[in-house]
Scaffold this motif. Structure first.
Motif, mmCIF file in Angstrom:
data_model
loop_
_atom_site.group_PDB
_atom_site.id
_atom_site.type_symbol
_atom_site.label_atom_id
_atom_site.label_comp_id
_atom_site.label_asym_id
_atom_site.label_seq_id
_atom_site.Cartn_x
_atom_site.Cartn_y
_atom_site.Cartn_z
ATOM 1 N N GLU A 466 0.818 -1.208 0.000
ATOM 2 C CA GLU A 466 0.000 0.000 0.000
ATOM 3 C C GLU A 466 0.858 1.267 0.000
ATOM 4 O O GLU A 466 0.388 2.352 -0.360
ATOM 5 C CB GLU A 466 -0.906 0.018 1.232
ATOM 6 C CG GLU A 466 -1.927 -1.103 1.271
ATOM 7 C CD GLU A 466 -3.108 -0.858 0.349
ATOM 8 O OE1 GLU A 466 -3.072 0.150 -0.407
ATOM 9 O OE2 GLU A 466 -4.060 -1.658 0.376
ATOM 10 N N ARG A 497 -2.072 0.206 -8.072
ATOM 11 C CA ARG A 497 -2.302 1.420 -7.280
ATOM 12 C C ARG A 497 -3.708 1.376 -6.693
ATOM 13 O O ARG A 497 -4.703 1.186 -7.414
ATOM 14 C CB ARG A 497 -2.160 2.655 -8.166
ATOM 15 C CG ARG A 497 -2.475 3.974 -7.441
ATOM 16 C CD ARG A 497 -2.590 5.108 -8.445
ATOM 17 N NE ARG A 497 -1.323 5.335 -9.101
ATOM 18 C CZ ARG A 497 -0.337 6.042 -8.577
ATOM 19 N NH1 ARG A 497 -0.472 6.568 -7.376
ATOM 20 N NH2 ARG A 497 0.790 6.218 -9.233
ATOM 21 N N ASN A 498 -3.795 1.543 -5.379
ATOM 22 C CA ASN A 498 -5.087 1.611 -4.703
ATOM 23 C C ASN A 498 -5.642 3.023 -4.882
ATOM 24 O O ASN A 498 -5.095 3.986 -4.359
ATOM 25 C CB ASN A 498 -4.905 1.284 -3.216
ATOM 26 C CG ASN A 498 -6.232 1.183 -2.484
ATOM 27 O OD1 ASN A 498 -7.280 1.510 -3.022
ATOM 28 N ND2 ASN A 498 -6.172 0.746 -1.245
ATOM 29 N N ASN A 500 -9.181 3.899 -4.486
ATOM 30 C CA ASN A 500 -10.138 4.063 -3.384
ATOM 31 C C ASN A 500 -11.117 2.903 -3.385
ATOM 32 O O ASN A 500 -11.365 2.285 -4.414
ATOM 33 C CB ASN A 500 -10.924 5.397 -3.449
ATOM 34 C CG ASN A 500 -11.713 5.553 -4.730
ATOM 35 O OD1 ASN A 500 -12.505 4.690 -5.087
ATOM 36 N ND2 ASN A 500 -11.482 6.665 -5.433
ATOM 37 N N ARG A 502 -11.258 -0.189 -2.457
ATOM 38 C CA ARG A 502 -10.842 -1.476 -3.009
ATOM 39 C C ARG A 502 -10.876 -1.509 -4.540
ATOM 40 O O ARG A 502 -11.168 -2.526 -5.160
ATOM 41 C CB ARG A 502 -11.709 -2.606 -2.452
ATOM 42 C CG ARG A 502 -11.570 -2.769 -0.935
ATOM 43 C CD ARG A 502 -12.340 -3.960 -0.432
ATOM 44 N NE ARG A 502 -12.186 -4.099 1.021
ATOM 45 C CZ ARG A 502 -12.756 -5.044 1.745
ATOM 46 N NH1 ARG A 502 -13.517 -5.950 1.143
ATOM 47 N NH2 ARG A 502 -12.576 -5.103 3.036
ATOM 48 N N THR A 503 -10.568 -0.383 -5.125
ATOM 49 C CA THR A 503 -10.451 -0.283 -6.579
ATOM 50 C C THR A 503 -8.991 -0.020 -6.904
ATOM 51 O O THR A 503 -8.343 0.828 -6.276
ATOM 52 C CB THR A 503 -11.331 0.852 -7.125
ATOM 53 O OG1 THR A 503 -12.685 0.610 -6.747
ATOM 54 C CG2 THR A 503 -11.244 0.917 -8.644
ATOM 55 N N TYR A 504 -8.486 -0.733 -7.899
ATOM 56 C CA TYR A 504 -7.059 -0.660 -8.207
ATOM 57 C C TYR A 504 -6.870 -0.375 -9.686
ATOM 58 O O TYR A 504 -7.724 -0.701 -10.528
ATOM 59 C CB TYR A 504 -6.372 -1.976 -7.828
ATOM 60 C CG TYR A 504 -6.638 -2.371 -6.397
ATOM 61 C CD1 TYR A 504 -5.840 -1.893 -5.367
ATOM 62 C CD2 TYR A 504 -7.716 -3.199 -6.065
ATOM 63 C CE1 TYR A 504 -6.099 -2.219 -4.050
ATOM 64 C CE2 TYR A 504 -7.986 -3.534 -4.752
ATOM 65 C CZ TYR A 504 -7.171 -3.050 -3.746
ATOM 66 O OH TYR A 504 -7.432 -3.366 -2.444
ATOM 67 N N SER A 597 -5.148 -5.625 -12.745
ATOM 68 C CA SER A 597 -5.340 -4.718 -11.610
ATOM 69 C C SER A 597 -6.660 -4.955 -10.887
ATOM 70 O O SER A 597 -7.423 -4.024 -10.643
ATOM 71 C CB SER A 597 -5.278 -3.266 -12.091
ATOM 72 O OG SER A 597 -6.226 -3.038 -13.121
ATOM 73 N N SER A 599 -6.615 -6.703 -7.848
ATOM 74 C CA SER A 599 -6.310 -6.890 -6.431
ATOM 75 C C SER A 599 -5.006 -6.170 -6.094
ATOM 76 O O SER A 599 -4.212 -5.858 -6.988
ATOM 77 C CB SER A 599 -6.200 -8.375 -6.079
ATOM 78 O OG SER A 599 -4.868 -8.820 -6.118
ATOM 79 N N PRO A 600 -4.757 -5.930 -4.789
ATOM 80 C CA PRO A 600 -3.505 -5.259 -4.409
ATOM 81 C C PRO A 600 -2.283 -6.142 -4.516
ATOM 82 O O PRO A 600 -1.147 -5.647 -4.422
ATOM 83 C CB PRO A 600 -3.759 -4.862 -2.949
ATOM 84 C CG PRO A 600 -4.738 -5.863 -2.449
ATOM 85 C CD PRO A 600 -5.627 -6.169 -3.625
#
Length: 619
Positions: A466, A497-498, A500, A502-504, A597, A599-600
């Motif tokens: 993160e 890139r996170n 917001n 849980r959107t990447y 993209s 997941s983190p």
């Protein structure tokens, strides 16, 4: 109950689970709050192709005393598979063995796994031994001289705050207030196979140590650099033989229809020790290390009853010297200093890191590249190697046959690493890890204090993925050759890139460099990856929107080293041709896009990048 005068071990018959261990006044080392079969056991995780994973504790159906005299006893708990068990039990014959010896403070455990011809397909993702210790006694874990600490209990975890995945918990109200505000995650205590020779737990009152000693890596899968777990949630000690951690299904064992197989896992040594209450319990760790060295020096053991575990006089030796030739560094041959050299099943270049069915035998060469590999089981092998400081993998094309008691002296071997032209620039160190790159500081509220003062282990802190979005808020990473420093300016993992909720989104990194002139002919980008997880890396030269990309890896990796606090998984190497017409005099930019993209934890870790000029006109 077996009693050698020092240790008493209680087994279930015919299952062969360890129900209890009595030692030095502790009536039971194992947690008797657990079910009988859930204290000390072997297990396997398997599936039929396309089917769900099945967790199976390995329970024997037949009990035999193989040998019993005044010096030693060996027990066998075996199970025989037949077609009526299909779908219920893994298609293997398994013989679990336990050995107690006079005057030895502990016992030995190993197992013989076998498949017969004609048996069905099966996939195996895990084989291990598990010991669940008393949480009211064992609270201190030791993995190395530096990695030792008081650990939380299962109750602490249950009452903690779950984090991004189930294994990670923020300790909010632990019984020991010193642990409040720390993260507990079993993956923070993983160790590479080559370093995982002794680990365990200490009870301070009375001061007693419980240790798992693994004197050889020959039966572990995927080579010396494979990482694996040592502990679990609470005071649980593991002996991992097969697992997909940090590598994915690539290192699981997959058997085809009808394929026969046999392998011995172990022996490992379960060691117990004690000191007087006036002494520092850390002395237990020092004593455990001494015992480990004794076990390593005694390998291979000569006291097992199984004809499938061979003593030293039935094994062989291979010796030789490895040199490196890279004419763009030195016209002369160079010594392969500290090279990893090993024997594994015949295969392709680098196949050893995915090999799981056979045995592997590894050593490190000396400063002159000389090596000797001892105690090799009879069979046919290829010799493999990789050399720190050089890209790629070495494989000797000669198939090596090891005979009982045989000695093989290899000719001087020469490794020519991938090279097409002179180095124009490079990023990183070719050592198969991302450890030399920039590892950010952890969030102060999500720390494991064990690693606060261990800069080389900083990557084991939770939530570092993160930190990328925190550090690169406005734009993605830009690295300028001859200006940037990879130790400070190259983030250790190319992650999503996170943005917001849980959107990447995908991140595109840029490498900016200058060329005084562009020569006719192909340039080469040498690209080595230390890890990949559900990633698709796209490489473009001077055109960020080129479709298709000038190079793409396709979807690679299920290693999850990003989430599991690792700096490497499986090594991948790509030698990418770069046509001169996509480059230009003056400023150039390479765009590296990890395009997946969702997941983190999707991303890659780089090991090393190098741009080479065309070979023509250079000596």
């Amino acid at each position: 109950m077996l009693d050698n005068g020092i240790v008493q071990v209680n087994f279930s018959i015919p299952d062969g689970h360890v129900l209890g261990i009595n030692y030095n006044g502790i009536a039971d080392i194992l947690d008797d709050h657990n079910r009988r079969e859930d204290r000390g056991y072997w297990d396997v995780v398997w599936n039929e192709p396309g089917g769900p994973s099945i967790f199976e504790r390995i329970a024997g159906a037949n009990f035999t005393i193989l040998t019993q005299d005044e010096d030693q006893i060996e027990l066998s708990f075996s199970k025989i598979w037949d077609i009526s068990l299909r779908g219920k039990s893994v298609a293997l014959n398994i013989d679990k063995r336990y050995i107690l010896r006079r005057g030895i403070s502990g016992y030995y455990s190993y197992a013989v796994f076998e498949r017969l011809e004609g048996w069905p397909e099966v996939e195996i993702d895990q084989i291990r031994i598990v010991y669940k210790l008393r949480s009211d006694k064992f609270c201190y874990m030791a993995l190395s001289d530096e990695k030792q600490r008081i650990m939380p209990t299962m109750e602490d975890r249950i009452h903690g705050q779950p984090l991004a995945y189930p294994e990670a918990v923020l300790l909010t109200n632990p019984a020991n207030p010193q642990l409040r505000g720390e993260v507990d995650d079993k993956y923070q205590y993983s160790i590479e196979n080559e370093d995982n020779k002794v680990h365990g737990w200490i009870s301070p009152d009375p001061p007693v140590g419980f240790w798992i000693i693994t004197p050889s890596n020959e039966f572990r899968t995927a080579g010396p650099n494979k990482q694996d777990l040592t502990s679990h949630a609470g005071p649980i000690a593991l002996s991992m033989f097969v697992s997909t951690h940090y590598a994915g299904k690539d290192v699981g064992i997959n058997f085809e229809e009808g394929e026969p197989w046999k392998k011995v896992f172990g022996p490992i040594f379960v060691y117990l020790n004690s000191v007087s209450s006036q002494n520092n319990p850390r002395q237990l760790w020092e004593n455990a290390k001494e015992q480990m060295l004794s076990e390593v020096g005694s390998w291979p053991y000569n006291f097992t009853e199984s004809e499938d575990f061979l003593p030293s006089d039935q094994r062989g030796t291979v010796a030789g010297q490895l040199l490196v030739h890279d004419r763009y560094i030195n016209e002369e041959l160079m010594w392969a200093q500290s090279a990893y050299v090993g024997l594994a099943a015949p295969g392709e270049v680098g196949s050893w890191q995915r090999e799981s069915k056979g045995y592997q035998f590894w050593t490190q060469a000396d400063e002159n590249g000389r090596f000797i590999i001892k105690n090799i089981l009879p069979g046919e092998y290829n010799l493999y190697a990789w050399v720190p400081g050089f890209i790629g993998d070495y494989k000797n094309d000669t198939k090596i046959t090891i005979n009982p008691g045989g000695e093989v002296q290899m000719d001087v071997l020469v490794y020519e690493p991938p090279r097409h032209g002179p180095t124009l620039w490079e990023i990183g160190i070719p050592d198969r890890t991302a450890g030399e790159f920039y590892v950010p500081d952890p969030y102060p509220t999500l720390m494991n204090r064990l690693y606060s003062n261990q800069p080389t282990e900083k990557f084991r802190q939770y939530g570092l993925w993160e930190r990328y979005a925190d550090l690169y808020r406005e734009q993605d990473l830009v690295y300028t050759i001859n200006v940037s420093d990879y130790r400070k300016d190259w983030f250790y993992a190319h992650v999503t890139r996170n943005i917001n909720n849980r959107t990447y989104e995908a991140a595109t990194w840029k490498i900016v460099f200058e060329l005084e002139s562009v020569n006719i002919g192909n340039y080469t980008l040498q690209l080595a990856l230390a890890s990949a997880n559900e990633a698709d890396l796209e490489v473009r030269f001077n055109d960020a929107s080129a479709q298709p990309a000038h190079f793409l890896t396709g979807v690679i990796g299920r290693e999850n080293a990003i989430a599991r606090h690792g700096i490497h998984g499986l090594y991948r190497f790509y030698s990418i041709d770069v046509a001169s017409n996509v480059l230009q005099e003056g400023n150039n930019t390479i765009y590296l896009t990890q395009s997946r993209s969702t997941s983190p934890f999707q991303g890659v870790m780089y090991d090393y990048l190098r741009l080479e000029g065309p070979p023509e006109g250079y000596s």
